[in-house]
Write a protein that holds these residues in place. Structure first.
Motif, PDB file in Angstrom:
ATOM      1  N   ALA A   2       0.831  -1.200   0.000  1.00 24.52           N
ATOM      2  CA  ALA A   2       0.000   0.000   0.000  1.00 24.52           C
ATOM      3  C   ALA A   2       0.871   1.258   0.000  1.00 24.52           C
ATOM      4  CB  ALA A   2      -0.926  -0.012   1.208  1.00 24.52           C
ATOM      5  N   ALA A   3       1.939   1.264   0.783  1.00 24.45           N
ATOM      6  CA  ALA A   3       2.827   2.424   0.824  1.00 24.45           C
ATOM      7  C   ALA A   3       3.522   2.626  -0.521  1.00 24.45           C
ATOM      8  CB  ALA A   3       3.859   2.252   1.936  1.00 24.45           C
ATOM      9  N   THR A   4       3.928   1.550  -1.151  1.00 27.02           N
ATOM     10  CA  THR A   4       4.567   1.644  -2.459  1.00 27.02           C
ATOM     11  C   THR A   4       3.596   2.178  -3.500  1.00 27.02           C
ATOM     12  OG1 THR A   4       5.996  -0.219  -1.895  1.00 27.02           O
ATOM     13  CG2 THR A   4       5.811   0.345  -4.220  1.00 27.02           C
ATOM     14  N   SER A   5       2.357   1.734  -3.440  1.00 26.07           N
ATOM     15  CA  SER A   5       1.377   2.217  -4.411  1.00 26.07           C
ATOM     16  C   SER A   5       1.080   3.694  -4.213  1.00 26.07           C
ATOM     17  CB  SER A   5       0.095   1.391  -4.330  1.00 26.07           C
ATOM     18  OG  SER A   5      -0.546   1.612  -3.094  1.00 26.07           O
ATOM     19  N   LEU A   6       1.191   4.192  -2.987  1.00 27.30           N
ATOM     20  CA  LEU A   6       0.998   5.620  -2.749  1.00 27.30           C
ATOM     21  C   LEU A   6       2.128   6.455  -3.338  1.00 27.30           C
ATOM     22  CD1 LEU A   6      -0.324   5.656   0.927  1.00 27.30           C
ATOM     23  CD2 LEU A   6      -1.608   6.148  -1.157  1.00 27.30           C
ATOM     24  N   LEU A   7       3.294   5.858  -3.524  1.00 25.22           N
ATOM     25  CA  LEU A   7       4.429   6.593  -4.082  1.00 25.22           C
ATOM     26  C   LEU A   7       4.443   6.599  -5.605  1.00 25.22           C
ATOM     27  CD1 LEU A   7       7.302   5.421  -1.720  1.00 25.22           C
ATOM     28  CD2 LEU A   7       6.203   7.650  -1.778  1.00 25.22           C
ATOM     29  N   ILE A   8       3.695   5.723  -6.230  1.00 25.38           N
ATOM     30  CA  ILE A   8       3.745   5.600  -7.687  1.00 25.38           C
ATOM     31  C   ILE A   8       3.237   6.859  -8.370  1.00 25.38           C
ATOM     32  CG2 ILE A   8       2.719   4.386  -9.647  1.00 25.38           C
ATOM     33  CD1 ILE A   8       3.022   1.816  -8.020  1.00 25.38           C
ATOM     34  N   VAL A   9       2.125   7.429  -7.926  1.00 28.72           N
ATOM     35  CA  VAL A   9       1.542   8.608  -8.574  1.00 28.72           C
ATOM     36  C   VAL A   9       2.458   9.823  -8.455  1.00 28.72           C
ATOM     37  CG1 VAL A   9      -0.409  10.206  -8.543  1.00 28.72           C
ATOM     38  CG2 VAL A   9      -0.807   7.750  -8.368  1.00 28.72           C
ATOM     39  N   PRO A  10       2.979  10.165  -7.283  1.00 27.27           N
ATOM     40  CA  PRO A  10       3.875  11.336  -7.229  1.00 27.27           C
ATOM     41  C   PRO A  10       5.148  11.156  -8.068  1.00 27.27           C
ATOM     42  CG  PRO A  10       3.160  10.753  -5.026  1.00 27.27           C
ATOM     43  CD  PRO A  10       2.674   9.679  -5.945  1.00 27.27           C
ATOM     44  N   VAL A  11       5.690   9.952  -8.087  1.00 31.71           N
ATOM     45  CA  VAL A  11       6.892   9.714  -8.892  1.00 31.71           C
ATOM     46  C   VAL A  11       6.565   9.851 -10.374  1.00 31.71           C
ATOM     47  CG1 VAL A  11       8.577   7.944  -9.569  1.00 31.71           C
ATOM     48  CG2 VAL A  11       8.061   8.318  -7.159  1.00 31.71           C
ATOM     49  N   ALA A  12       5.433   9.323 -10.792  1.00 35.29           N
ATOM     50  CA  ALA A  12       5.028   9.451 -12.193  1.00 35.29           C
ATOM     51  C   ALA A  12       4.807  10.915 -12.566  1.00 35.29           C
ATOM     52  CB  ALA A  12       3.761   8.640 -12.445  1.00 35.29           C
ATOM     53  N   LEU A  13       4.205  11.684 -11.681  1.00 37.19           N
ATOM     54  CA  LEU A  13       4.010  13.115 -11.954  1.00 37.19           C
ATOM     55  C   LEU A  13       5.339  13.847 -12.046  1.00 37.19           C
ATOM     56  CD1 LEU A  13       0.952  13.941  -9.649  1.00 37.19           C
ATOM     57  CD2 LEU A  13       0.999  13.875 -12.142  1.00 37.19           C
ATOM     58  N   ALA A  14       6.275  13.524 -11.180  1.00 36.36           N
ATOM     59  CA  ALA A  14       7.589  14.171 -11.213  1.00 36.36           C
ATOM     60  C   ALA A  14       8.324  13.840 -12.502  1.00 36.36           C
ATOM     61  CB  ALA A  14       8.415  13.736 -10.004  1.00 36.36           C
ATOM     62  N   VAL A  15       8.217  12.598 -12.948  1.00 37.24           N
ATOM     63  CA  VAL A  15       8.882  12.201 -14.191  1.00 37.24           C
ATOM     64  C   VAL A  15       8.215  12.877 -15.390  1.00 37.24           C
ATOM     65  CG1 VAL A  15       9.292  10.245 -15.741  1.00 37.24           C
ATOM     66  CG2 VAL A  15       9.757  10.017 -13.297  1.00 37.24           C
ATOM     67  N   ALA A  16       6.899  12.967 -15.384  1.00 32.75           N
ATOM     68  CA  ALA A  16       6.180  13.523 -16.529  1.00 32.75           C
ATOM     69  C   ALA A  16       6.285  15.040 -16.595  1.00 32.75           C
ATOM     70  CB  ALA A  16       4.713  13.101 -16.460  1.00 32.75           C
ATOM     71  N   PHE A  17       6.133  15.719 -15.476  1.00 35.19           N
ATOM     72  CA  PHE A  17       6.061  17.177 -15.494  1.00 35.19           C
ATOM     73  C   PHE A  17       7.268  17.867 -14.891  1.00 35.19           C
ATOM     74  CE2 PHE A  17       1.587  15.724 -15.353  1.00 35.19           C
ATOM     75  CZ  PHE A  17       1.203  16.203 -16.592  1.00 35.19           C
ATOM     76  N   GLY A  18       8.158  17.122 -14.264  1.00 34.91           N
ATOM     77  CA  GLY A  18       9.332  17.727 -13.637  1.00 34.91           C
ATOM     78  C   GLY A  18      10.211  18.516 -14.575  1.00 34.91           C
ATOM     79  N   PRO A  19      10.623  17.956 -15.713  1.00 35.23           N
ATOM     80  CA  PRO A  19      11.502  18.714 -16.617  1.00 35.23           C
ATOM     81  C   PRO A  19      10.876  20.012 -17.132  1.00 35.23           C
ATOM     82  CG  PRO A  19      11.545  16.396 -17.158  1.00 35.23           C
ATOM     83  CD  PRO A  19      10.471  16.592 -16.146  1.00 35.23           C
ATOM     84  N   SER A  20       9.600  19.992 -17.468  1.00 32.64           N
ATOM     85  CA  SER A  20       8.980  21.216 -17.969  1.00 32.64           C
ATOM     86  C   SER A  20       8.828  22.260 -16.872  1.00 32.64           C
ATOM     87  CB  SER A  20       7.623  20.908 -18.613  1.00 32.64           C
ATOM     88  OG  SER A  20       6.741  20.411 -17.638  1.00 32.64           O
ATOM     89  N   LEU A  21       8.565  21.828 -15.651  1.00 32.50           N
ATOM     90  CA  LEU A  21       8.465  22.784 -14.552  1.00 32.50           C
ATOM     91  C   LEU A  21       9.829  23.353 -14.193  1.00 32.50           C
ATOM     92  CD1 LEU A  21       5.908  20.987 -12.194  1.00 32.50           C
ATOM     93  CD2 LEU A  21       5.526  23.038 -13.561  1.00 32.50           C
ATOM     94  N   LEU A  22      10.867  22.538 -14.234  1.00 27.07           N
ATOM     95  CA  LEU A  22      12.209  23.018 -13.908  1.00 27.07           C
ATOM     96  C   LEU A  22      12.753  23.967 -14.980  1.00 27.07           C
ATOM     97  CD1 LEU A  22      13.870  19.820 -12.413  1.00 27.07           C
ATOM     98  CD2 LEU A  22      13.141  21.882 -11.208  1.00 27.07           C
ATOM     99  N   SER A  23      12.298  23.834 -16.210  1.00 28.24           N
ATOM    100  CA  SER A  23      12.821  24.698 -17.267  1.00 28.24           C
ATOM    101  C   SER A  23      12.312  26.133 -17.124  1.00 28.24           C
ATOM    102  CB  SER A  23      12.407  24.148 -18.634  1.00 28.24           C
ATOM    103  OG  SER A  23      11.002  24.224 -18.797  1.00 28.24           O
ATOM    104  N   HIS A  24      11.242  26.335 -16.359  1.00 22.16           N
ATOM    105  CA  HIS A  24      10.726  27.688 -16.127  1.00 22.16           C
ATOM    106  C   HIS A  24      11.540  28.460 -15.107  1.00 22.16           C
ATOM    107  CE1 HIS A  24       7.177  27.272 -18.616  1.00 22.16           C
ATOM    108  NE2 HIS A  24       6.915  26.090 -18.034  1.00 22.16           N
ATOM    109  N   PHE A  25      12.396  27.812 -14.363  1.00 21.35           N
ATOM    110  CA  PHE A  25      13.186  28.508 -13.327  1.00 21.35           C
ATOM    111  C   PHE A  25      14.554  28.830 -13.810  1.00 21.35           C
ATOM    112  CE2 PHE A  25      10.014  26.167 -10.746  1.00 21.35           C
ATOM    113  CZ  PHE A  25       9.442  27.274 -10.138  1.00 21.35           C
TER     114      PHE A  25
END
Length: 60
Positions: A37-60
């Motif tokens: 259950a704890a691992t499954s709770l981490l899957i969504v935030p990690v997926a969001l960071a991988v998908a949107f992290g580079p585009s969000l970091l490029s704005h800074f």
């Protein structure tokens, strides 16, 4: 009408060992379920960071 007769035997040491083994397996199963259950709770935030992290970091 048929009736069944249950044969009862006195409890021995093997019964205690079986109960202890069942309790240990139950605790281990609960720990495993919490871990899954704890691992499954981490899957969504990690997926969001991988998908949107580079585009969000490029704005800074």
């Amino acid at each position: 009408m048929a009736t069944a007769t249950l044969l009862t035997t006195p409890h021995s040491r093997s019964h205690g060992a079986t109960t202890t083994r069942a309790a240990v397996l139950s605790v281990l199963g609960t720990i495993l379920a919490i871990g899954i259950a704890a691992t499954s709770l981490l899957i969504v935030p990690v997926a969001l960071a991988v998908a949107f992290g580079p585009s969000l970091l490029s704005h800074f």
